[in-house]
Scaffold this motif. Structure first.
Motif, PDB file in Angstrom:
ATOM      1  N   GLY A 251     -41.422  -2.933  21.024  1.00 37.59           N
ATOM      2  CA  GLY A 251     -42.387  -2.992  22.118  1.00 37.59           C
ATOM      3  C   GLY A 251     -41.896  -2.188  23.279  1.00 37.59           C
ATOM      4  N   ARG A 252     -40.604  -2.560  23.745  1.00 38.98           N
ATOM      5  CA  ARG A 252     -40.123  -1.860  24.919  1.00 38.98           C
ATOM      6  C   ARG A 252     -39.707  -0.357  24.621  1.00 38.98           C
ATOM      7  N   ALA A 253     -39.389  -0.122  23.424  1.00 38.87           N
ATOM      8  CA  ALA A 253     -39.286   1.484  22.909  1.00 38.87           C
ATOM      9  C   ALA A 253     -40.324   2.214  23.180  1.00 38.87           C
ATOM     10  N   THR A 254     -41.459   1.497  23.097  1.00 40.68           N
ATOM     11  CA  THR A 254     -42.853   2.327  23.115  1.00 40.68           C
ATOM     12  C   THR A 254     -43.266   2.113  24.623  1.00 40.68           C
ATOM     13  N   GLY A 255     -42.773   1.048  25.245  1.00 37.32           N
ATOM     14  CA  GLY A 255     -43.360   0.632  26.584  1.00 37.32           C
ATOM     15  C   GLY A 255     -44.471   0.132  26.322  1.00 37.32           C
ATOM     16  N   ARG A 256     -45.151  -0.243  25.320  1.00 34.20           N
ATOM     17  CA  ARG A 256     -46.308  -0.950  25.115  1.00 34.20           C
ATOM     18  C   ARG A 256     -47.485   0.047  25.643  1.00 34.20           C
ATOM     19  N   ALA A 257     -47.201   1.289  25.400  1.00 41.00           N
ATOM     20  CA  ALA A 257     -48.319   2.226  25.840  1.00 41.00           C
ATOM     21  C   ALA A 257     -49.675   1.965  25.523  1.00 41.00           C
ATOM     22  N   LEU A 258     -50.476   2.292  26.466  1.00 41.35           N
ATOM     23  CA  LEU A 258     -52.093   2.005  25.901  1.00 41.35           C
ATOM     24  C   LEU A 258     -52.597   3.156  25.246  1.00 41.35           C
ATOM     25  N   LEU A 259     -51.827   4.327  25.058  1.00 39.75           N
ATOM     26  CA  LEU A 259     -52.418   5.337  24.373  1.00 39.75           C
ATOM     27  C   LEU A 259     -52.246   5.265  22.924  1.00 39.75           C
ATOM     28  N   ALA A 260     -53.057   5.868  22.153  1.00 39.97           N
ATOM     29  CA  ALA A 260     -52.813   5.787  20.564  1.00 39.97           C
ATOM     30  C   ALA A 260     -51.782   6.695  19.953  1.00 39.97           C
ATOM     31  N   GLU A 261     -51.600   7.753  20.886  1.00 44.34           N
ATOM     32  CA  GLU A 261     -50.657   8.946  20.515  1.00 44.34           C
ATOM     33  C   GLU A 261     -49.264   8.405  20.578  1.00 44.34           C
ATOM     34  N   LYS A 262     -48.475   8.908  19.786  1.00 42.54           N
ATOM     35  CA  LYS A 262     -46.773   8.670  20.035  1.00 42.54           C
ATOM     36  C   LYS A 262     -46.113   9.329  21.080  1.00 42.54           C
ATOM     37  N   ILE A 263     -45.215   8.653  21.742  1.00 41.25           N
ATOM     38  CA  ILE A 263     -44.740   9.313  22.848  1.00 41.25           C
ATOM     39  C   ILE A 263     -43.325  10.017  22.397  1.00 41.25           C
ATOM     40  N   ARG A 284     -31.722   4.657  26.329  1.00 40.52           N
ATOM     41  CA  ARG A 284     -32.925   5.536  25.857  1.00 40.52           C
ATOM     42  C   ARG A 284     -34.322   4.502  26.175  1.00 40.52           C
ATOM     43  N   VAL A 285     -33.968   3.277  25.708  1.00 41.14           N
ATOM     44  CA  VAL A 285     -35.123   2.402  25.783  1.00 41.14           C
ATOM     45  C   VAL A 285     -35.665   2.286  27.024  1.00 41.14           C
ATOM     46  N   ARG A 286     -34.806   2.021  28.034  1.00 38.53           N
ATOM     47  CA  ARG A 286     -35.185   1.866  29.387  1.00 38.53           C
ATOM     48  C   ARG A 286     -35.954   3.315  30.046  1.00 38.53           C
ATOM     49  N   SER A 292     -43.350   5.370  29.829  1.00 38.39           N
ATOM     50  CA  SER A 292     -44.842   5.089  29.340  1.00 38.39           C
ATOM     51  C   SER A 292     -45.528   4.109  30.318  1.00 38.39           C
ATOM     52  N   ARG A 293     -44.623   3.426  31.363  1.00 40.46           N
ATOM     53  CA  ARG A 293     -45.459   2.786  32.239  1.00 40.46           C
ATOM     54  C   ARG A 293     -46.292   3.700  33.044  1.00 40.46           C
ATOM     55  N   GLN A 294     -45.736   4.967  33.279  1.00 36.17           N
ATOM     56  CA  GLN A 294     -46.273   5.750  34.094  1.00 36.17           C
ATOM     57  C   GLN A 294     -47.716   6.349  33.419  1.00 36.17           C
ATOM     58  N   MET A 295     -47.539   6.414  32.094  1.00 32.11           N
ATOM     59  CA  MET A 295     -48.709   6.725  31.386  1.00 32.11           C
ATOM     60  C   MET A 295     -49.633   5.529  31.281  1.00 32.11           C
ATOM     61  N   VAL A 296     -49.122   4.367  31.257  1.00 32.21           N
ATOM     62  CA  VAL A 296     -50.556   3.338  31.381  1.00 32.21           C
ATOM     63  C   VAL A 296     -50.804   3.253  32.813  1.00 32.21           C
ATOM     64  N   PHE A 297     -50.246   3.607  33.730  1.00 32.66           N
ATOM     65  CA  PHE A 297     -50.660   3.727  35.261  1.00 32.66           C
ATOM     66  C   PHE A 297     -51.784   4.829  35.339  1.00 32.66           C
ATOM     67  N   ASP A 298     -51.366   5.731  34.720  1.00 34.41           N
ATOM     68  CA  ASP A 298     -52.528   6.901  34.655  1.00 34.41           C
ATOM     69  C   ASP A 298     -53.637   6.819  34.086  1.00 34.41           C
ATOM     70  N   THR A 299     -53.618   5.997  32.911  1.00 37.98           N
ATOM     71  CA  THR A 299     -54.681   5.770  32.069  1.00 37.98           C
ATOM     72  C   THR A 299     -55.479   4.855  32.882  1.00 37.98           C
ATOM     73  N   VAL A 300     -55.044   3.648  33.474  1.00 36.41           N
ATOM     74  CA  VAL A 300     -55.790   2.663  34.128  1.00 36.41           C
ATOM     75  C   VAL A 300     -56.686   3.435  35.209  1.00 36.41           C
ATOM     76  N   HIS A 301     -55.985   4.297  35.981  1.00 37.50           N
ATOM     77  CA  HIS A 301     -56.724   4.862  37.123  1.00 37.50           C
ATOM     78  C   HIS A 301     -57.637   5.885  36.576  1.00 37.50           C
ATOM     79  N   ALA A 302     -57.417   6.613  35.538  1.00 38.66           N
ATOM     80  CA  ALA A 302     -58.494   7.503  34.808  1.00 38.66           C
ATOM     81  C   ALA A 302     -59.682   6.526  34.593  1.00 38.66           C
ATOM     82  N   LEU A 303     -59.635   5.519  34.034  1.00 40.27           N
ATOM     83  CA  LEU A 303     -60.632   4.670  33.691  1.00 40.27           C
ATOM     84  C   LEU A 303     -61.395   4.112  34.910  1.00 40.27           C
ATOM     85  N   CYS A 304     -60.723   3.958  36.009  1.00 40.61           N
ATOM     86  CA  CYS A 304     -61.313   3.300  37.286  1.00 40.61           C
ATOM     87  C   CYS A 304     -62.209   4.497  37.596  1.00 40.61           C
TER      88      CYS A 304
END
Length: 563
Positions: A251-263, A284-286, A292-304
């Motif tokens: 889960g940490r390796a993927t950052g629990r990304a909200l997007l469906a595509e691979k990072i 690498r994991v960090r 991925s946290r940045q991608m989560v942040f961008d997705t949340v703001h886009a939905l807002c």
């Protein structure tokens, strides 16, 4: 119809009269026997030397207290060759010497004190018409617990620790698994105290314990003749924790990304060279997690910006509504704040340790002793974990290992977060580990769908589930012959946490085999520890080692008489 009732506090006592006192209590006047029997020569005598009076609390009448005013004689032995000249009346069936209440009242005091404690016992005794203070009740318990002795024929024991203060101070509980009762309570958790207790009981044949190496060493020193049995519940629990850690790594390796595509195709900024191994993997994991946290942040703001509410965003992403609301208040992903260092962490003394390391003092035990003198309150294993990283860095520097800079993140197989087919929420590692341990027949319909989704989306989960169910079957089959094969397959699985679990299992292979073959487990000890926690918390600050031992030991070990 009888109009009079012959009543007596006990044999050999004659009731002279009963009166009602001014305070509403009953006062019974009684006298002892008319002759005495010398305890040395056994001869009867009627030569009275003097008198003595005793006041005893007895059972109530109609809710009112009863006091027995007992007049006893002191006799002179008439036998000239007897060494004893005088002796007093002893009434062991009524009360103990110097006691202030009869034996039947003392028995009730012991019963209520053992089950309810001091203040609740005091309130109950007052309501029953036998007022006794809470201090008297607790003194009664502790006095007679000190007289209790362990049965020398004890054969099978379970040993486990319990906390005085969590992560700070621990004690040890020893339970007779055959009689299902507490044998003793030690106020510390150490090899020396446990080994000394075991040495005093050479009849012990089997010792059930958890995976704690401390008690394993104590059994080897104090009871080398005993067979050690690892607790089956803790074996499964340790495997579940290993599975949870492995799922958390993914889960940490993927950052629990909200997007469906691979990072995996995402570009990563170059980072400084590091030697191969765990350090490179963690780096690498960090890095992937920050991206991925940045991608989560961008997705949340886009939905807002699409004018969706926090609840609707939470429903789409699977994150909590409060977390979404907090992220919407920031313009950039908030940095994770490092907790303040405390003396429980070796990093609190990092400057001192680094100087000692530079001066050539690299022995873990010596460094542990040095920082202990400076106020370190953590464990030796935490210090060793820090020193292990320094040792790996030193070996890498000697080998002059310099791999090529990392320019791209190499994706792992489980790059896509796995979601619940029903709700669409990401399945957490805790839930995945719990489902991984359950056989198909024990799963509900929704749980079975989650397992199918995890197996389809995660090759690691499918492999760990096969290993977990095989291990569960070995524990239930009572056949330890398949254990070596399972350990070999787990070691060659390539999963870091499962490999570590298998290696630790192999180091304790004797106790694990006994756990499979023998019916004993530490379940009774765990239940007694839960009872101890309830008693300790109910008594607040008065639950010292002496009082806890008195309330935990079986009541039939004590002779209930009180002063």
């Amino acid at each position: 119809m009888r109009t009079t009732l012959k009543w007596s506090p006990g044999p050999g006592v004659k009731v002279l009269g009963i009166a009602l006192a001014d305070d509403g209590s009953w006062v019974v006047s009684a006298a002892g026997p008319a002759f005495g029997i010398c305890p040395d020569c056994g001869r009867r005598t009627r030569h009275r030397h003097g008198w003595s009076n005793r006041s005893l609390q007895d059972l109530p009448v109609q809710g009112r207290t009863v006091t027995v005013k007992l007049r006893l004689s002191r006799w002179r032995c008439a036998h000239q060759q007897c060494e004893r000249q005088t002796f007093a009346d002893r009434l062991p069936t009524i009360a103990s010497p110097y006691a202030r209440r009869t034996r039947r009242v003392a028995e009730i005091v012991g019963l209520l004190g053992h089950s309810a404690g001091g203040r609740p016992g005091e309130r109950l005794m007052r309501r029953l018409g036998m007022p006794v203070s809470d201090d008297t009740i607790l003194r009664h318990l502790k006095r007679h617990a000190a007289l209790a002795h362990c049965d020398s024929t004890i054969r099978v024991v379970g040993i486990d620790d319990w906390s005085w203060r969590r992560s700070w101070r621990y004690g040890t509980m020893i339970v007779d698994l055959e009689r299902r009762s507490v044998v003793d309570i030690l106020d510390d958790r150490s090899v020396a105290s446990a080994a000394q207790w075991l040495e005093r009981h050479p009849s012990i044949e089997i010792v059930s314990r958890d995976r704690c190496g401390l008690y394993a060493q104590a059994v080897r020193e104090g009871a080398p003749q005993a067979r050690q049995v690892a607790d089956r519940f803790h074996l499964l629990q340790n495997l579940r924790v290993a599975i949870e850690e492995q799922m958390s790594l993914a889960g940490r390796a993927t950052g629990r990304a909200l997007l469906a595509e691979k990072i995996g195709s995402a570009q990563v900024d170059p980072i400084e060279d590091e030697p191969h191994g765990d350090a490179t993997h963690r780096r690498r994991v960090r890095h992937a997690h920050r991206q991925s946290r940045q991608m989560v942040f961008d997705t949340v703001h886009a939905l807002c910006k699409e004018e969706l509410s926090c609840s609707e965003i939470a429903g789409r992403t699977g994150y909590g509504r409060r977390s979404i609301a907090k992220w919407l208040t920031f313009e950039t992903p908030p940095d994770r704040r490092r907790a303040a260092l405390k003396p429980t962490s070796p990093l609190y003394f990092e400057t001192f340790l680094a100087q000692c390391w530079k001066d050539g003092n690299r022995c873990g035990r010596h460094l542990f002793h040095d920082i202990k003198q400076r106020g370190y309150t953590g464990s030796f294993s935490n210090l060793e974990h820090l020193l292990a990283g320094w040792r790996r860095a030193g070996r890498a520097a000697k080998e002059n290992a310099s791999p090529a800079p990392i320019t791209h993140y190499e994706p792992v197989r489980d790059a896509v977060p796995i979601r619940d087919p029903e709700t669409g929420h990401v399945i957490s590692p805790v839930v995945a580990a719990a489902l991984c341990m359950k056989p198909r027949g024990m799963l509900t319909i929704n749980q079975a769908r989650k397992v199918d989704a995890l197996k389809q989306g995660s090759h690691e989960f499918a492999l760990m589930r096969r290993l977990a169910l095989r291990f569960r079957g070995i524990l239930r089959s009572r056949e330890s012959s398949k254990l070596d094969t399972w350990i070999g397959d787990a070691v060659h699985s390539g999963l870091a946490t499962i490999v570590r679990f298998a290696r630790v299992l192999h180091r304790d292979i004797g106790a694990v085999r006994n756990a499979i073959e023998l019916p004993w487990s530490n379940g009774q000890a765990e239940g007694q520890i839960n009872r101890l926690k309830t008693i300790k918390r109910a008594m607040y600050g008065r639950a010292g080692p002496e009082l806890l031992r008195a309330r935990m030991l079986p009541l039939n070990n004590s002779h209930h008489h009180a002063k």
